[in-house]
Design a protein around this motif. Sequence first.
Motif, mmCIF file in Angstrom:
data_model
loop_
_atom_site.group_PDB
_atom_site.id
_atom_site.type_symbol
_atom_site.label_atom_id
_atom_site.label_comp_id
_atom_site.label_asym_id
_atom_site.label_seq_id
_atom_site.Cartn_x
_atom_site.Cartn_y
_atom_site.Cartn_z
ATOM 1 N N MET A 1 -3.331 -9.984 -12.034
ATOM 2 C CA MET A 1 -4.241 -8.768 -11.303
ATOM 3 C C MET A 1 -3.717 -8.785 -9.964
ATOM 4 S SD MET A 1 -6.635 -6.327 -11.204
ATOM 5 C CE MET A 1 -7.903 -6.854 -12.681
ATOM 6 N N ILE A 2 -3.171 -7.422 -9.303
ATOM 7 C CA ILE A 2 -2.784 -7.117 -7.896
ATOM 8 C C ILE A 2 -4.282 -6.807 -7.156
ATOM 9 C CG2 ILE A 2 -1.235 -5.913 -6.376
ATOM 10 C CD1 ILE A 2 -0.070 -4.927 -9.009
ATOM 11 N N ASN A 3 -4.467 -7.600 -6.299
ATOM 12 C CA ASN A 3 -5.476 -7.367 -5.290
ATOM 13 C C ASN A 3 -4.837 -6.755 -3.912
ATOM 14 O OD1 ASN A 3 -7.825 -8.391 -6.781
ATOM 15 N ND2 ASN A 3 -7.277 -10.556 -6.399
ATOM 16 N N ILE A 4 -5.436 -5.775 -3.751
ATOM 17 C CA ILE A 4 -5.307 -4.866 -2.350
ATOM 18 C C ILE A 4 -6.424 -4.739 -1.651
ATOM 19 C CG2 ILE A 4 -4.111 -3.024 -1.428
ATOM 20 C CD1 ILE A 4 -2.940 -2.275 -4.181
ATOM 21 N N VAL A 5 -6.541 -5.276 -0.147
ATOM 22 C CA VAL A 5 -7.522 -5.202 0.601
ATOM 23 C C VAL A 5 -7.500 -4.202 1.630
ATOM 24 C CG1 VAL A 5 -9.078 -6.663 2.143
ATOM 25 C CG2 VAL A 5 -8.288 -7.785 0.052
ATOM 26 N N PHE A 6 -8.687 -3.457 1.759
ATOM 27 C CA PHE A 6 -8.789 -2.402 2.911
ATOM 28 C C PHE A 6 -9.928 -3.234 3.898
ATOM 29 C CE2 PHE A 6 -6.285 -0.055 0.214
ATOM 30 C CZ PHE A 6 -5.668 0.826 0.915
ATOM 31 N N VAL A 7 -9.661 -3.031 5.363
ATOM 32 C CA VAL A 7 -10.730 -3.646 5.971
ATOM 33 C C VAL A 7 -10.917 -2.465 7.139
ATOM 34 C CG1 VAL A 7 -9.114 -4.987 7.332
ATOM 35 C CG2 VAL A 7 -11.809 -5.587 7.436
ATOM 36 N N GLY A 8 -12.186 -2.250 7.766
ATOM 37 C CA GLY A 8 -12.572 -1.306 8.808
ATOM 38 C C GLY A 8 -14.270 -1.142 8.741
ATOM 39 N N GLY A 9 -14.380 -0.437 9.647
ATOM 40 C CA GLY A 9 -15.982 -0.275 9.616
ATOM 41 C C GLY A 9 -16.344 -0.141 11.173
ATOM 42 N N GLY A 10 -17.893 -0.038 11.089
ATOM 43 C CA GLY A 10 -18.670 0.296 12.278
ATOM 44 C C GLY A 10 -18.954 1.597 12.555
ATOM 45 N N THR A 11 -18.073 2.669 12.382
ATOM 46 C CA THR A 11 -18.220 4.026 12.477
ATOM 47 C C THR A 11 -17.430 4.830 11.194
ATOM 48 O OG1 THR A 11 -16.234 4.531 13.743
ATOM 49 C CG2 THR A 11 -18.227 4.083 14.800
ATOM 50 N N GLY A 12 -17.693 5.928 10.743
ATOM 51 C CA GLY A 12 -17.089 6.661 9.702
ATOM 52 C C GLY A 12 -15.612 6.921 9.910
ATOM 53 N N GLY A 13 -15.169 7.034 11.451
ATOM 54 C CA GLY A 13 -13.911 7.208 11.978
ATOM 55 C C GLY A 13 -13.108 6.127 11.483
ATOM 56 N N PRO A 365 -0.462 12.386 5.983
ATOM 57 C CA PRO A 365 -0.275 11.031 6.267
ATOM 58 C C PRO A 365 -0.725 10.169 5.358
ATOM 59 C CG PRO A 365 -0.891 12.216 8.309
ATOM 60 C CD PRO A 365 -0.991 13.064 7.001
ATOM 61 N N ALA A 366 -1.994 10.236 4.711
ATOM 62 C CA ALA A 366 -2.293 9.410 3.594
ATOM 63 C C ALA A 366 -1.452 9.098 2.343
ATOM 64 C CB ALA A 366 -3.764 10.128 2.951
ATOM 65 N N ILE A 367 -0.752 10.126 2.123
ATOM 66 C CA ILE A 367 0.338 9.986 0.843
ATOM 67 C C ILE A 367 1.417 9.171 1.643
ATOM 68 C CG2 ILE A 367 2.214 11.046 -0.079
ATOM 69 C CD1 ILE A 367 0.204 13.601 -0.420
ATOM 70 N N ARG A 368 1.988 9.228 3.008
ATOM 71 C CA ARG A 368 2.862 8.609 3.460
ATOM 72 C C ARG A 368 2.553 7.071 3.387
ATOM 73 N NH1 ARG A 368 5.995 9.085 9.257
ATOM 74 N NH2 ARG A 368 7.777 7.672 8.630
ATOM 75 N N ILE A 369 1.341 6.800 4.121
ATOM 76 C CA ILE A 369 0.804 5.335 4.235
ATOM 77 C C ILE A 369 0.972 4.662 2.872
ATOM 78 C CG2 ILE A 369 -0.967 3.893 4.881
ATOM 79 C CD1 ILE A 369 -1.562 5.985 7.161
ATOM 80 N N ALA A 370 0.160 5.547 1.915
ATOM 81 C CA ALA A 370 0.092 4.995 0.336
ATOM 82 C C ALA A 370 1.579 4.612 -0.125
ATOM 83 C CB ALA A 370 -0.466 5.930 -0.555
ATOM 84 N N ASP A 371 2.276 5.305 0.366
ATOM 85 C CA ASP A 371 3.871 5.143 -0.053
ATOM 86 C C ASP A 371 4.261 3.890 0.435
ATOM 87 O OD1 ASP A 371 4.017 7.167 -1.895
ATOM 88 O OD2 ASP A 371 5.075 8.617 -0.339
ATOM 89 N N LEU A 372 4.169 3.541 1.757
ATOM 90 C CA LEU A 372 4.586 2.564 2.700
ATOM 91 C C LEU A 372 3.932 1.365 2.021
ATOM 92 C CD1 LEU A 372 4.283 3.724 6.182
ATOM 93 C CD2 LEU A 372 6.422 2.908 5.058
ATOM 94 N N ILE A 373 2.396 1.204 1.579
ATOM 95 C CA ILE A 373 1.961 0.131 0.979
ATOM 96 C C ILE A 373 2.390 0.022 -0.562
ATOM 97 C CG2 ILE A 373 -0.320 -0.471 -0.168
ATOM 98 C CD1 ILE A 373 -1.714 0.936 1.927
ATOM 99 N N TYR A 374 2.779 1.014 -1.228
ATOM 100 C CA TYR A 374 3.488 0.747 -2.302
ATOM 101 C C TYR A 374 4.745 0.083 -2.608
ATOM 102 C CZ TYR A 374 5.364 1.534 -7.183
ATOM 103 O OH TYR A 374 5.746 1.586 -8.309
ATOM 104 N N ARG A 375 5.642 0.514 -1.576
ATOM 105 C CA ARG A 375 6.880 -0.065 -1.470
ATOM 106 C C ARG A 375 6.604 -1.437 -1.005
ATOM 107 N NH1 ARG A 375 8.413 4.910 0.941
ATOM 108 N NH2 ARG A 375 8.671 3.949 3.202
ATOM 109 N N GLU A 376 5.758 -1.823 -0.004
ATOM 110 C CA GLU A 376 5.619 -3.338 0.249
ATOM 111 C C GLU A 376 5.194 -4.257 -0.871
ATOM 112 O OE1 GLU A 376 5.447 -6.640 3.137
ATOM 113 O OE2 GLU A 376 6.127 -4.527 3.250
#
Length: 385
Positions: A1-13, A365-376
């Motif tokens: 299983m590949i776990n990928i973690v996102f983090v952030g918060g405090g505001t919707g931004g 940008p969301a696609i570009r960042i997703a590509d960077l994560i995938y390549r990593e």
Amino acid sequence: MINIVFVGGGTGGHIYPGLAVVSELKKKLETQGISKERYHILWIGSRNGLDKDIVEKDGSVDEFIGISCGKLRRYFSIKNFFDFFKILAGFLSSFFILLRLKPALLFSKGGFVSVPPCFASKILRIPVFTHECDFSPGLATRLNSRCASKILVSFDKTKNFFSEDKIKKTIVTGNPVRPVFYSSDRKRGREFLGLDKENSDEKPLLLILGGSLGALQINNLIHDNIDWLSENFTVIHQTGKSDYERFLTLSESFKNYHPYPFIYKEMPDVMAAADIVLSRAGSNFLWECSVTGRPLVLIPLSGNGTRGDQVENAYFFESQGAAKVLVGDAVNKDNLRKILSEMKDSTVREKLSSNIKKMSEGSEPAIRIADLIYREIHEKFIDEV
């Protein structure tokens, strides 16, 4: 299983752009033949506040984990003493969560809650990508950049705020925008607002936004100009829930004025229906306007209690010919009327619209960042699973 973690918060931004990346990353994994059973996407956010509600309502994340969150202040405050222990608790929670999960990567979208997981990831040698949406990096991003293998920014000139060694790992991606804004529809927006048919004699539609909680400065300015505004525009006003009753009463006297406490899922279509948008200058919102091509009048949050990021964002968009800006003492009835009178001219609006569209044309940008994560994560993890 590949776990990928996102983090952030405090505001919707600090959350919505990250959710946009989650959505595109899932598409990327699926198009590469990675079945849902082989990966797990988690979000670490604040235990308090709206973080959990926003993430779970979106539905794209598999699991939300809340941690203790303390605010980082650049000035002296007794609260810094108490928040130190909250930050320490958040770090310890993050360390053991990440130790258990052994994620392939941690992506930070910022906010104070993101700092402890980033530092825990550095100790555990988990790759960290951190994204800054504003023109200048906030304190959380400056701290997280010490842990990051890649620093992602929305503006090219943001790189200049980092040291030489950090510039080498900085990538200009733009600010990720939720996919729904790319498919926003003017007709659907007008139907939601009860303006079903186009009318050549209709006044320009002015959309006024102050965030989910409203903005008292903007609300008071609208309140004092309601008669003039309703004479010249069809006004759609997101007041914030706490100020809604005050403006609901006004709507009974002015037929072209329509207050809403909060617009959520319909906002992309409502924005597409607007001829002019009057708002604060949070970066996430500005890039949504760029995607939808909306002419802007910006009244950025300024003064005490802010580091001036919205003012910087607003002036940058103004420098691109994409917005009109009112700041500080310039925020008054006469200047508001002057700018909005100019924007009644459709040629002025069209020029602003063209310029703001150019700022996001040709990139998602969301696609570009997703590509960077995938390549990593691809070589290290996907081929092994």
